[in-house]
Design an enzyme around this catalytic site. Structure first.
Site, PDB file in Angstrom:
ATOM      1  N   GLU A 164      58.297 -44.281  10.303  1.00 61.20           N
ATOM      2  CA  GLU A 164      58.536 -45.394  10.795  1.00 61.20           C
ATOM      3  C   GLU A 164      59.309 -46.667  10.030  1.00 61.20           C
ATOM      4  O   GLU A 164      59.814 -47.436  10.209  1.00 61.20           O
ATOM      5  CB  GLU A 164      57.379 -45.961  11.657  1.00 61.20           C
ATOM      6  CG  GLU A 164      57.065 -47.124  10.895  1.00 61.20           C
ATOM      7  CD  GLU A 164      55.897 -46.891   9.789  1.00 61.20           C
ATOM      8  OE1 GLU A 164      54.948 -47.621   9.207  1.00 61.20           O
ATOM      9  OE2 GLU A 164      56.052 -45.554   9.344  1.00 61.20           O
ATOM     10  N   GLN A 165      59.582 -46.007   8.707  1.00 58.83           N
ATOM     11  CA  GLN A 165      60.001 -46.998   7.685  1.00 58.83           C
ATOM     12  C   GLN A 165      61.591 -47.569   7.902  1.00 58.83           C
ATOM     13  O   GLN A 165      61.774 -48.555   7.428  1.00 58.83           O
ATOM     14  CB  GLN A 165      60.059 -45.986   6.311  1.00 58.83           C
ATOM     15  CG  GLN A 165      58.623 -45.656   5.897  1.00 58.83           C
ATOM     16  CD  GLN A 165      58.532 -44.496   4.762  1.00 58.83           C
ATOM     17  OE1 GLN A 165      59.615 -44.193   4.220  1.00 58.83           O
ATOM     18  NE2 GLN A 165      57.388 -44.103   4.658  1.00 58.83           N
ATOM     19  N   ASP A 177      42.331 -43.466  14.754  1.00 60.49           N
ATOM     20  CA  ASP A 177      43.666 -43.916  14.239  1.00 60.49           C
ATOM     21  C   ASP A 177      44.645 -43.488  15.195  1.00 60.49           C
ATOM     22  O   ASP A 177      44.540 -42.801  15.968  1.00 60.49           O
ATOM     23  CB  ASP A 177      43.965 -42.668  13.040  1.00 60.49           C
ATOM     24  CG  ASP A 177      45.211 -43.108  12.192  1.00 60.49           C
ATOM     25  OD1 ASP A 177      45.402 -43.995  11.393  1.00 60.49           O
ATOM     26  OD2 ASP A 177      46.183 -42.401  12.806  1.00 60.49           O
ATOM     27  N   ALA A 204      52.348 -44.853 -11.044  1.00 66.83           N
ATOM     28  CA  ALA A 204      52.231 -46.427 -10.913  1.00 66.83           C
ATOM     29  C   ALA A 204      51.001 -47.047 -10.355  1.00 66.83           C
ATOM     30  O   ALA A 204      50.851 -46.654  -9.167  1.00 66.83           O
ATOM     31  CB  ALA A 204      53.742 -46.742 -10.275  1.00 66.83           C
ATOM     32  N   TRP A 241      54.597 -49.324   5.531  1.00 72.91           N
ATOM     33  CA  TRP A 241      53.964 -50.437   5.829  1.00 72.91           C
ATOM     34  C   TRP A 241      53.104 -51.015   4.822  1.00 72.91           C
ATOM     35  O   TRP A 241      52.842 -52.485   4.715  1.00 72.91           O
ATOM     36  CB  TRP A 241      53.107 -50.420   7.229  1.00 72.91           C
ATOM     37  CG  TRP A 241      52.680 -51.607   7.868  1.00 72.91           C
ATOM     38  CD1 TRP A 241      51.671 -52.208   8.150  1.00 72.91           C
ATOM     39  CD2 TRP A 241      53.503 -52.729   8.309  1.00 72.91           C
ATOM     40  NE1 TRP A 241      51.619 -53.409   8.553  1.00 72.91           N
ATOM     41  CE2 TRP A 241      52.832 -53.828   8.861  1.00 72.91           C
ATOM     42  CE3 TRP A 241      55.056 -52.901   8.132  1.00 72.91           C
ATOM     43  CZ2 TRP A 241      53.531 -55.178   9.162  1.00 72.91           C
ATOM     44  CZ3 TRP A 241      55.531 -54.131   8.643  1.00 72.91           C
ATOM     45  CH2 TRP A 241      54.717 -55.148   9.177  1.00 72.91           C
ATOM     46  N   SER A 291      53.140 -50.605   1.518  1.00 69.81           N
ATOM     47  CA  SER A 291      53.521 -51.357   0.439  1.00 69.81           C
ATOM     48  C   SER A 291      54.335 -52.579   0.915  1.00 69.81           C
ATOM     49  O   SER A 291      54.371 -53.472  -0.020  1.00 69.81           O
ATOM     50  CB  SER A 291      54.890 -50.335   0.047  1.00 69.81           C
ATOM     51  OG  SER A 291      54.236 -49.124  -0.637  1.00 69.81           O
ATOM     52  N   HIS A 351      47.028 -44.084   6.185  1.00 70.84           N
ATOM     53  CA  HIS A 351      46.172 -44.235   7.287  1.00 70.84           C
ATOM     54  C   HIS A 351      44.639 -44.408   6.595  1.00 70.84           C
ATOM     55  O   HIS A 351      44.168 -45.271   7.182  1.00 70.84           O
ATOM     56  CB  HIS A 351      46.261 -42.893   8.254  1.00 70.84           C
ATOM     57  CG  HIS A 351      47.850 -43.047   8.708  1.00 70.84           C
ATOM     58  ND1 HIS A 351      47.908 -43.192  10.264  1.00 70.84           N
ATOM     59  CD2 HIS A 351      48.869 -42.766   8.318  1.00 70.84           C
ATOM     60  CE1 HIS A 351      49.147 -43.174  10.401  1.00 70.84           C
ATOM     61  NE2 HIS A 351      49.851 -42.749   9.524  1.00 70.84           N
ATOM     62  N   HIS A 379      60.122 -47.572  -0.429  1.00 76.86           N
ATOM     63  CA  HIS A 379      60.482 -46.965   0.771  1.00 76.86           C
ATOM     64  C   HIS A 379      60.017 -47.769   1.967  1.00 76.86           C
ATOM     65  O   HIS A 379      60.396 -46.910   3.208  1.00 76.86           O
ATOM     66  CB  HIS A 379      59.802 -45.595   0.669  1.00 76.86           C
ATOM     67  CG  HIS A 379      58.091 -45.859   0.695  1.00 76.86           C
ATOM     68  ND1 HIS A 379      57.421 -46.498  -0.192  1.00 76.86           N
ATOM     69  CD2 HIS A 379      57.152 -45.204   1.398  1.00 76.86           C
ATOM     70  CE1 HIS A 379      56.088 -46.549   0.166  1.00 76.86           C
ATOM     71  NE2 HIS A 379      55.939 -45.746   1.314  1.00 76.86           N
TER      72      HIS A 379
END
Length: 475
Positions: free
Chosen positions: A384-385, A110, A343, A363, A365, A17, A360
């Site tokens: 929410e993934q 947010d 990474a 958003w 990513s 966020h 995963h």
């Protein structure tokens, strides 16, 4: 040109966020010289606060303000922990605005801060806007759930998550199997908070979403209807400078990773990385290792140690990967694979040797993967993934399923067979003549064009700024 409008940004203190809101602020002031921004940083009592070294500053027109820490009472219910911190931070933000901000044009709040912060606008006589760091798909989903809840028509979603039933979602073209309901709405202690936040965001003057029209055409159409605040898709909001680390220790790790990738054939490597909070038990890590060894694909695997605090804590680094991986795995796969801790995700995704990304499905990513044109192996975990994964696999065709109904902390193990099969399908899609690869490459080009003058997100940002300027309260 003289600055005439000051926006105060209130991000939720979590990496996904916070960092995307910082990018929004920087893009806005770059887009229009009349704007300046103040970003209020809310510290967590745990000390797990995001390092903003890589975020940088944008001269005098973007400033960061560290608010005083708010410590909830020791007996605070876990579901009330963050709401208590946000409510306590509200007073500090009012004090800041009263003393330091000369030309306040509005608040940008947010999505998870709405219940606590939306009243600030009315109290100070300026419009509140909402920043939605998730996609338009999740926005439409939550607006639908909130409306059903307020009409008394929302059943117990937790009872549906293990069934074969389906739900029609206004922001998805295909019905959503209930086993893919996002984790955050099937957890009874968190759903009421999300419903409250969604109800309050309807009071916003506008909703700024980290997406772009070409990616989520259908979902954006579903939320851009009468009765909802105006929606401004301004993404993808990515910090491309984060591809190179600032810390000396990470610089060495970065150099080692990039040199290894340089030695791999184009499009041959599957990259496994699960976000800032992603980690696995030894049992699950063993299944992943077995799948990678049997599958034979070249791989780069970011493996993190689970936090003792569970999903609320930051993963750590293993001192010795042999402690968690099958005996001899590192030696047997040394010619084709590499296991790392931290990474440099952006840099890895941008490397020509990477052909697939097991993710995963956070958003940010997913937007990074689209930017670099790398197909995704969908393994959602929390928040929410699951919804993001379903959208990319079924609606958009940019991803292959690893395990879309997985839920972090459930105790269930994704088997080596499931992982191996998903990776095989994913790496098949990376072949140059595959439809998925071609579609992803096309969307990658669109994601870059949308941000330049004449692009859809550029135009949307212009409309948002004009609304801010037009509605500056008179002095």
């Amino acid at each position: 040109m003289k600055t005439t409008a000051e926006l105060v940004f209130i991000p939720f203190p979590a990496p996904g966020h916070l960092l995307s809101m910082i990018q929004l602020a920087k893009q806005l002031v770059k887009h229009d010289q009349r704007l300046s921004a103040t970003i209020c940083l809310i510290p967590l009592p745990s000390g797990n606060n995001t390092n903003l070294t890589a975020a940088g500053d944008d001269g005098s027109r973007v400033r960061f303000v560290n608010l005083p820490a708010v410590k909830p009472p020791p007996d605070t219910d876990p579901s009330r922990f963050m709401p208590t911190i946000l409510e306590g931070s509200k007073r500090h933000i009012k004090e800041l605005v009263g003393s330091d901000v000369a030309r306040l044009a509005g608040f940008v709040v947010d999505m998870l801060c709405c219940t606590a912060m939306m009243d600030l606008g009315s109290e100070l006589g300026v419009p509140p806007y909402v920043f939605y760091p998730s996609g338009a798909n999740f926005l439409g989903f939550m607006l639908q759930l909130q409306a059903l809840h307020d009409e008394g028509k929302l059943g117990d979603l937790a009872e549906l998550k293990d069934t074969e039933s389906e739900m029609a979602i206004s922001s998805l073209e295909k019905p959503l199997p209930c086993k893919f309901l996002p984790s955050v709405v099937v957890e009874k202690e968190w759903l009421p908070l999300l419903i409250d936040n969604t109800r309050r965001l309807r009071e916003a003057r506008g909703i700024v979403v980290n997406t772009f029209l070409e990616l989520e055409t259908y979902a954006l159409g579903s939320v851009s209807v009468a009765g909802n605040p105006p929606v401004y898709p301004v993404g993808p909001l990515l910090n491309l400078n984060s591809a190179r680390p600032e810390e000396e220790e990470e610089k060495e790790e970065y150099k080692e990773v990039m040199e290894w990738l340089d030695g791999q054939p184009v499009g041959s490597v599957v990259f496994l990385c699960f976000g800032s909070m992603g980690s696995f038990t030894k049992e699950q890590a063993t299944e992943i290792a077995t799948a990678l060894e049997r599958g034979g694909h070249r791989f780069l695997w970011s493996l993190r140690r689970p936090s003792e605090m569970g999903i609320t804590g930051d993963p750590g680094e293993y001192e010795n990967f042999d402690d968690v991986l099958p005996g001899g795995f590192l030696d047997r796969t040394s010619g084709v694979g590499k296991v790392i801790g931290w990474a440099p995700q952006m840099a890895v995704l941008g490397h020509q040797s990477v052909g697939g990304f097991v993710s995963h499905c956070g958003w940010n990513s997913m937007l990074e993967s689209v930017w670099f044109g790398v197909p995704i192996g969908a393994w959602p975990m929390y928040a929410e993934q699951q919804l993001n994964a379903f959208q990319f696999v079924e609606d958009l065709g940019f991803a292959e399923e690893i395990k879309m109904d997985y839920r972090w902390g459930s105790g269930k193990i994704v088997t080596a067979e499931e992982i191996e099969g998903g990776i095989q399908r994913l790496m098949t899609t990376t072949e140059s003549d595959s439809r998925t690869r071609k579609t992803m490459n096309e969307m990658s080009e669109m994601s870059k064009k949308t941000l330049v003058n004449g692009g859809s997100s550029y135009s949307s940002m212009t409309r948002f700024i004009q609304d801010v300027i037009d509605n500056i309260p008179s002095t």
